[in-house]
Design a protein around this motif. Structure first.
Motif, PDB file in Angstrom:
ATOM      1  N   VAL A   1      24.924  40.847-108.153  1.00  0.00           N
ATOM      2  CA  VAL A   1      26.008  41.375-109.137  1.00  0.00           C
ATOM      3  C   VAL A   1      26.231  40.562-110.540  1.00  0.00           C
ATOM      4  N   ASP A   2      26.555  41.463-111.513  1.00  0.00           N
ATOM      5  CA  ASP A   2      26.904  41.211-112.881  1.00  0.00           C
ATOM      6  C   ASP A   2      28.674  40.761-112.597  1.00  0.00           C
ATOM      7  N   ARG A   3      29.080  39.761-112.630  1.00  0.00           N
ATOM      8  CA  ARG A   3      30.485  40.026-113.184  1.00  0.00           C
ATOM      9  C   ARG A   3      31.182  40.445-114.478  1.00  0.00           C
ATOM     10  N   GLU A   4      30.473  39.878-115.386  1.00  0.00           N
ATOM     11  CA  GLU A   4      30.489  41.214-116.871  1.00  0.00           C
ATOM     12  C   GLU A   4      31.020  39.922-117.924  1.00  0.00           C
ATOM     13  N   GLN A   5      30.856  38.685-117.899  1.00  0.00           N
ATOM     14  CA  GLN A   5      31.605  37.473-118.600  1.00  0.00           C
ATOM     15  C   GLN A   5      31.521  36.737-119.226  1.00  0.00           C
ATOM     16  N   GLY A   6      30.030  37.276-119.583  1.00  0.00           N
ATOM     17  CA  GLY A   6      28.966  36.597-120.976  1.00  0.00           C
ATOM     18  C   GLY A   6      27.523  36.578-120.132  1.00  0.00           C
ATOM     19  N   GLY A   7      27.014  36.230-118.546  1.00  0.00           N
ATOM     20  CA  GLY A   7      25.591  36.101-118.274  1.00  0.00           C
ATOM     21  C   GLY A   7      24.204  36.565-119.375  1.00  0.00           C
TER      22      GLY A   7
ATOM     23  N   GLN B   1       2.065  26.450-110.457  1.00  0.00           N
ATOM     24  CA  GLN B   1       1.260  26.260-110.874  1.00  0.00           C
ATOM     25  C   GLN B   1       1.594  26.671-112.633  1.00  0.00           C
ATOM     26  N   ALA B   2       0.959  25.210-114.061  1.00  0.00           N
ATOM     27  CA  ALA B   2       1.721  26.136-115.258  1.00  0.00           C
ATOM     28  C   ALA B   2       0.824  27.699-115.079  1.00  0.00           C
ATOM     29  N   GLY B   3       1.587  28.714-115.863  1.00  0.00           N
ATOM     30  CA  GLY B   3       1.646  29.357-116.449  1.00  0.00           C
ATOM     31  C   GLY B   3       1.763  30.549-115.815  1.00  0.00           C
ATOM     32  N   GLU B   4       2.517  30.158-114.872  1.00  0.00           N
ATOM     33  CA  GLU B   4       2.445  30.938-113.722  1.00  0.00           C
ATOM     34  C   GLU B   4       3.730  32.145-113.885  1.00  0.00           C
ATOM     35  N   LYS B   5       3.815  33.211-113.553  1.00  0.00           N
ATOM     36  CA  LYS B   5       5.124  34.301-113.337  1.00  0.00           C
ATOM     37  C   LYS B   5       5.998  34.277-112.819  1.00  0.00           C
ATOM     38  N   VAL B   6       6.919  33.421-113.086  1.00  0.00           N
ATOM     39  CA  VAL B   6       7.877  33.833-111.222  1.00  0.00           C
ATOM     40  C   VAL B   6       9.863  34.784-112.223  1.00  0.00           C
ATOM     41  N   VAL B   7       9.693  35.677-111.154  1.00  0.00           N
ATOM     42  CA  VAL B   7      11.269  35.953-111.358  1.00  0.00           C
ATOM     43  C   VAL B   7      12.710  34.777-111.038  1.00  0.00           C
ATOM     44  N   LEU B   8      13.413  35.075-111.414  1.00  0.00           N
ATOM     45  CA  LEU B   8      14.352  34.299-110.679  1.00  0.00           C
ATOM     46  C   LEU B   8      15.511  35.062-110.307  1.00  0.00           C
ATOM     47  N   VAL B   9      15.694  34.882-109.386  1.00  0.00           N
ATOM     48  CA  VAL B   9      16.750  35.930-108.049  1.00  0.00           C
ATOM     49  C   VAL B   9      18.292  35.237-108.202  1.00  0.00           C
ATOM     50  N   GLU B  10      18.953  35.803-108.796  1.00  0.00           N
ATOM     51  CA  GLU B  10      19.718  35.321-108.348  1.00  0.00           C
ATOM     52  C   GLU B  10      21.396  36.269-107.536  1.00  0.00           C
ATOM     53  N   ASP B  11      22.354  35.248-106.816  1.00  0.00           N
ATOM     54  CA  ASP B  11      23.757  36.311-106.067  1.00  0.00           C
ATOM     55  C   ASP B  11      24.598  37.294-107.372  1.00  0.00           C
ATOM     56  N   VAL B  12      25.697  35.624-107.654  1.00  0.00           N
ATOM     57  CA  VAL B  12      26.235  36.542-108.083  1.00  0.00           C
ATOM     58  C   VAL B  12      26.439  35.869-110.253  1.00  0.00           C
ATOM     59  N   VAL B  13      26.026  36.542-110.524  1.00  0.00           N
ATOM     60  CA  VAL B  13      26.313  35.747-112.300  1.00  0.00           C
ATOM     61  C   VAL B  13      27.858  36.073-112.871  1.00  0.00           C
ATOM     62  N   THR B  14      28.242  34.831-113.069  1.00  0.00           N
ATOM     63  CA  THR B  14      29.267  35.092-114.795  1.00  0.00           C
ATOM     64  C   THR B  14      28.427  35.027-115.932  1.00  0.00           C
ATOM     65  N   THR B  15      29.084  32.901-115.662  1.00  0.00           N
ATOM     66  CA  THR B  15      28.292  33.250-117.214  1.00  0.00           C
ATOM     67  C   THR B  15      26.319  33.049-117.596  1.00  0.00           C
ATOM     68  N   GLY B  16      25.792  32.742-116.411  1.00  0.00           N
ATOM     69  CA  GLY B  16      24.839  32.698-116.334  1.00  0.00           C
ATOM     70  C   GLY B  16      24.455  31.115-116.317  1.00  0.00           C
ATOM     71  N   GLY B  17      25.059  30.048-116.213  1.00  0.00           N
ATOM     72  CA  GLY B  17      25.700  28.778-116.170  1.00  0.00           C
ATOM     73  C   GLY B  17      23.483  27.774-115.241  1.00  0.00           C
ATOM     74  N   ALA B  18      24.024  28.583-113.892  1.00  0.00           N
ATOM     75  CA  ALA B  18      23.320  27.733-113.078  1.00  0.00           C
ATOM     76  C   ALA B  18      21.535  28.320-112.893  1.00  0.00           C
ATOM     77  N   ALA B  19      21.553  30.263-113.843  1.00  0.00           N
ATOM     78  CA  ALA B  19      20.287  30.370-113.626  1.00  0.00           C
ATOM     79  C   ALA B  19      19.632  30.280-115.075  1.00  0.00           C
ATOM     80  N   LEU B  20      20.719  29.595-116.269  1.00  0.00           N
ATOM     81  CA  LEU B  20      19.863  29.508-117.127  1.00  0.00           C
ATOM     82  C   LEU B  20      19.685  27.461-117.239  1.00  0.00           C
ATOM     83  N   ASN B  21      19.829  27.402-116.161  1.00  0.00           N
ATOM     84  CA  ASN B  21      19.530  25.828-115.640  1.00  0.00           C
ATOM     85  C   ASN B  21      17.829  26.372-115.355  1.00  0.00           C
ATOM     86  N   ALA B  22      18.290  26.697-114.581  1.00  0.00           N
ATOM     87  CA  ALA B  22      16.905  26.989-113.563  1.00  0.00           C
ATOM     88  C   ALA B  22      16.146  27.831-114.519  1.00  0.00           C
TER      89      ALA B  22
END
Length: 175
Positions: free
Chosen positions: A147-153, A108-129
């Motif tokens: 895990v954060d690969r520490e490559q810009g995410g 529903q519009a306005g709902e508060k959401v947390v995005l869960v990711e497995d491995v983050v490199t640049t964050g591209g897929a998560a940013l699209n989501a």
């Protein structure tokens, strides 16, 4: 880092870090690869990871979301631990059959959401989501990753004004 978290980090490295030459989703080359499927398909690790992520869930979270396909086992486990409904986000394109939705589940519009990711490199897929969720009216409270690969995410999430937290970083795992 707590003893429990330290042990979990060691177990993830032992189970899922592969050495060699790998091309990442971002297109970058790497001498190691964190194979998320090697930790998300093991119930013993998946349960512990879900518990750690659930403990970091911000107050007021109404739904957990994750990008298709890799984050789905993790997302499901977190949903079961927190008892929060989940959303599956197609980051590339809506499915081309049936309901043709880009977000599976009820939002529903306005709902508060947390995005869960497995491995983050640049964050591209998560940013699209995140963009897809925001377009559908969600308020994205945070990105939680294993895990954060520490490559810009982290910097990419900061630029998108989304708080970000990872259970482990590349350097924290000694990679």
């Amino acid at each position: 880092m707590s003893e429990t978290n330290e042990a979990l980090g060691r177990d993830i490295v032992e189970a899922a870090v592969l050495r060699g030459s790998f091309r990442l989703r971002s297109g970058a080359q790497s001498s190691y690869y964190i194979d998320k499927y090697l930790f998300t398909t093991r119930p013993d690790l998946l349960r512990r990871i879900a518990d750690e992520l659930a403990a970091r869930m911000p107050e007021g979270t109404q739904r957990v979301a994750g990008p298709v396909l890799g984050a789905i086992p993790l997302l499901t486990a977190v949903s079961l631990v927190t008892e929060l409904p989940m959303l599956i986000v197609r980051v590339d394109q809506p499915k081309e059959y049936g309901t043709a939705k880009q977000i599976e589940g009820v939002l529903q519009a306005g709902e508060k959401v947390v995005l869960v990711e497995d491995v983050v490199t640049t964050g591209g897929a998560a940013l699209n989501a995140i963009a897809t969720l925001r377009q559908a009216g969600a308020e994205v409270l945070q990105v939680l990753a294993v895990v954060d690969r520490e490559q810009g995410g982290a910097e990419a999430f900061a630029a998108a004004s989304v708080p970000y937290q990872a259970l482990f970083t590349k350097s924290g795992l000694g990679l």
